[in-house]
Write an enzyme that holds these catalytic residues in place. Structure first.
Site, PDB file in Angstrom:
ATOM      1  N   LYS A  94      42.082  28.319  56.010  1.00 20.78           N
ATOM      2  CA  LYS A  94      41.810  27.323  57.050  1.00 20.78           C
ATOM      3  C   LYS A  94      41.871  25.875  56.585  1.00 20.78           C
ATOM      4  CE  LYS A  94      38.648  30.189  59.669  1.00 20.78           C
ATOM      5  NZ  LYS A  94      37.273  30.358  60.094  1.00 20.78           N
ATOM      6  N   GLY A 101      35.841  31.769  45.537  1.00 20.52           N
ATOM      7  CA  GLY A 101      35.665  33.217  45.504  1.00 20.52           C
ATOM      8  C   GLY A 101      36.982  33.970  45.444  1.00 20.52           C
ATOM      9  N   ARG A 145      26.965  37.068  35.085  1.00 23.10           N
ATOM     10  CA  ARG A 145      25.971  35.994  35.167  1.00 23.10           C
ATOM     11  C   ARG A 145      24.855  36.141  34.135  1.00 23.10           C
ATOM     12  NH1 ARG A 145      25.933  34.591  41.648  1.00 23.10           N
ATOM     13  NH2 ARG A 145      27.529  32.979  41.411  1.00 23.10           N
ATOM     14  N   GLY A 175      30.285  27.934  46.231  1.00 22.32           N
ATOM     15  CA  GLY A 175      29.954  26.774  47.070  1.00 22.32           C
ATOM     16  C   GLY A 175      29.741  25.500  46.267  1.00 22.32           C
TER      17      GLY A 175
END
Ligand code: ADP
Ligand code: MG
Length: 401
Positions: free
Chosen positions: A199, A356, A38, A379
Site C-alpha cells: 500500500k 516484517g 530475541r 514498527g
C-alpha cells in the site's frame, strides 16, 4: 554516532542492580518458545553486565494482556531457554513490581539474573504511568534499554523510567542505532532506497522522508501499480489505490524538486492470480489484459535496480518487489536481494533492511546474513525510517537529563 547516546562504556556496574528492558515478546506455542532470536539478541548485554558484577533484572512485555494478569501470557516459559542460552541460572518473579519483585531482587547476588513477570499485566505500563515507573525504578540503580523494537512506544518501561534512573543503551540497542545511522543518519553517499510492499497509503510518511534524504528511490511491489496508474498506464486487475492518483503525482513532483531520482518499474510480470506455479508472463508497461494482475517486477526493472545498487554506497530497503510469498512471483525480490548481498560481501555496499515481510523475503532468499544489518524491529524500524523520533531512543540521548 554511539557518542550521541549514553552506553555502558566506562560505567562501573559492580554491585549495581541493573534494570534491563529487553524485548522477550517471542513467538510461543503451547507455552514453549519457538524462536530464540530475541533471547539471543539480549545475551551480549546480559553477559556484559554480569561480567561487570551487576545484578541483572530483566523486564519485558509479552503479547497484549491489556493491564490484566492473563496466565497464558506469562513470561515464565522464557526462563528455561534463556538459562540454556546464557549457560547460567535465571530466576523468575511472579510480578514485575511490588513485594514479590522487591523480595526477589533483595535475594540477588552479583552476577545473578532475574526475569520479572510481564510488564503489561499492569495497566500503568502502556499508560506510561509515572507511579508505575517509580515502582519499577525502585528495583534498580540503573536502567539499560536493549529493546529498540519497543522504542516507538512511550510506555513506562521505555520512557518514564528513563527519567528516574541513569539510563543507558544496551548492546543490541547500540548495534541497531549504529546500523540505522549508517543507513539514513550519516550514510555514505550515494544512497539508494527501495520501498515495496502493498500500500502507498500506509507508506506516505516513509516516502516523503526518504525523498528528502536519498539520492535515488526505487518503488516496487503493489504500491508501484498506483504510481503506474497515476502516470496513465493500464494496470488491469492489479492491486492499486486509484484514489491516490493525485498523491502519487504529488510524490513524483516532490522527488523531482528534491533531486531524488525515482525509479519506477519499466517492465512487469503478470498473471491472472497469485497462485503457486501460475504462468507468469513478462510484459512491457501497459501491456496487460483487464483480468490480469501485476505480481512482480520485470527482469529489466530488476536489472536497472541492480545497476543502481552498483552505483550506490548505501542501500536502505523496506518492502518486497512482488508477491514473494507465492513463487514464481518472488523472483524479482530474490534477484535484487542476492545482488545486494553480493555487493555487501564484496565490501562495496552498506545494506540495511527491515519490515516484517521484508525480513521473511530476505530469509527465504538466504541472504539476510550477508546484509550489513536486517532489523527485526518492525514498527520501530518503520517509524525511524519515517523520520519520527522514538521515545525510547530519545530517552538515551546524551545531554538529556
Ligand atoms: P513489510 O512488512 O516488509 O513492511 P509490506 O507489509 O509493506 O512489507 O508489504 C508486503 C506485502 O506486499 C506482501 O504481502 C506482498 O505480497 C505484497 N505485495 C508485493 N507486491 C505486490 C503486488 N504487485 N500486488 C499485491 N501485493 C503485493
Ligand atoms: Mg508487512
Amino acid at each position: 554516532m554511539a557518542e550521541d547516546f549514553r552506553t555502558l562504556d566506562g560505567v562501573d556496574v559492580k554491585d549495581k542492580r541493573a534494570l534491563v528492558r529487553v524485548d522477550f515478546n517471542v513467538p510461543m506455542e503451547n507455552g514453549a518458545v519457538t524462536d530464540d532470536t530475541r533471547l539471543e539478541a539480549a545475551l551480549p548485554t546480559i553477559r556484559r553486565l554480569r561480567d561487570g558484577g551487576a545484578k541483572v533484572i530483566l523486564i519485558s512485555h509479552f503479547d497484549r494482556p491489556k493491564g490484566r494478569r492473563v496466565p497464558s501470557m506469562s513470561l515464565k516459559p522464557v526462563v528455561a531457554p534463556l538459562g540454556k542460552l546464557l549457560g547460567a541460572p535465571v530466576a523468575f518473579a511472579n510480578d514485575c513490581v511490588g513485594e514479590v519483585a522487591e523480595q526477589a531482587v533483595a535475594a540477588m547476588h552479583d552476577g545473578d539474573v532475574l526475569l520479572l513477570e510481564n510488564l503489561r499485566f499492569h495497566a500503568g505500563e502502556e499508560a506510561d504511568d509515572p507511579a508505575f515507573a517509580e515502582q519499577l525504578a525502585a528495583l534498580g540503580d540503573l536502567y539499560v534499554d536493549d529493546a529498540f523494537s519497543a522504542a516507538h512506544r512511550a510506555h513506562a518501561s521505555t520512557d518514564a523510567i528513563a527519567r528516574l534512573l541513569p539510563a543507558y543503551a544496551g548492546e543490541q540497542m547500540r548495534r541497531e542505532l549504529e546500523a540505522l545511522d549508517s543507513a539514513l543518519g550519516n550514510p555514505k553517499k550515494p544512497v539508494l532506497g527501495i520501498v515495496g510492499g502493498s500500500k502507498v497509503s500506509t507508506k506516505l510518511d516513509l516516502l516523503h522522508n526518504l525523498i528528502v534524504k536519498l539520492d535515488r528511490l526505487a518503488i516496487g511491489g503493489g504500491m508501484a501499480n498506483t504510481f503506474l496508474a497515476a502516470q496513465g498506464w493500464a494496470v488491469g486487475a492489479s492491486y492499486c489505490e486509484p484514489a491516490l492518483g493525485d498523491t502519487a503525482r504529488g510524490i513524483m513532483a516532490f522527488a523531482e524538486s528534491r533531486h531524488c531520482e525515482l525509479l519506477l518499474p519499466v517492465d512487469i510480470v503478470v498473471a491472472e492470480r497469485p497462485e503457486p506455479g501460475a504462468a507468469a508472463r513478462v510484459r512491457d508497461l501497459g501491456e496487460i489484459d483487464p483480468h490480469e494482475r501485476i505480481l512482480d517486477a520485470g527482469p529489466q526493472t530488476v536489472e536497472r535496480l541492480c545497476a543502481a545498487m552498483d552505483a550506490s554506497a548505501t542501500l536502505v530497503w523496506n518492502g518486497p518487489l512482488g508477491v514473494f510469498e507465492v513463487p514464481p512471483f518472488d523472483r524479482g525480490t530474490v534477484a535484487a536481494a542476492r545482488h545486494a548481498a553480493e555487493l555487501c560481501k564484496a565490501g562495496k555496499l552498506v545494506a540495511v533492511a527491515g519490515g516484517g515481510d521484508t525480513v521473511s523475503a530476505l530469509n527465504a532468499a538466504h541472504v539476510a546474513g550477508d546484509f550489513t544489518f536486517v532489523s527485526t524491529a518492525g514498527g520501530a524500524f518503520l517509524e525511524w525510517m519515517e523520520g519520527k523520533s522514538l521515545p525510547g531512543v530519545e530517552a538515551l540521548r546524551a545531554g538529556r537529563a
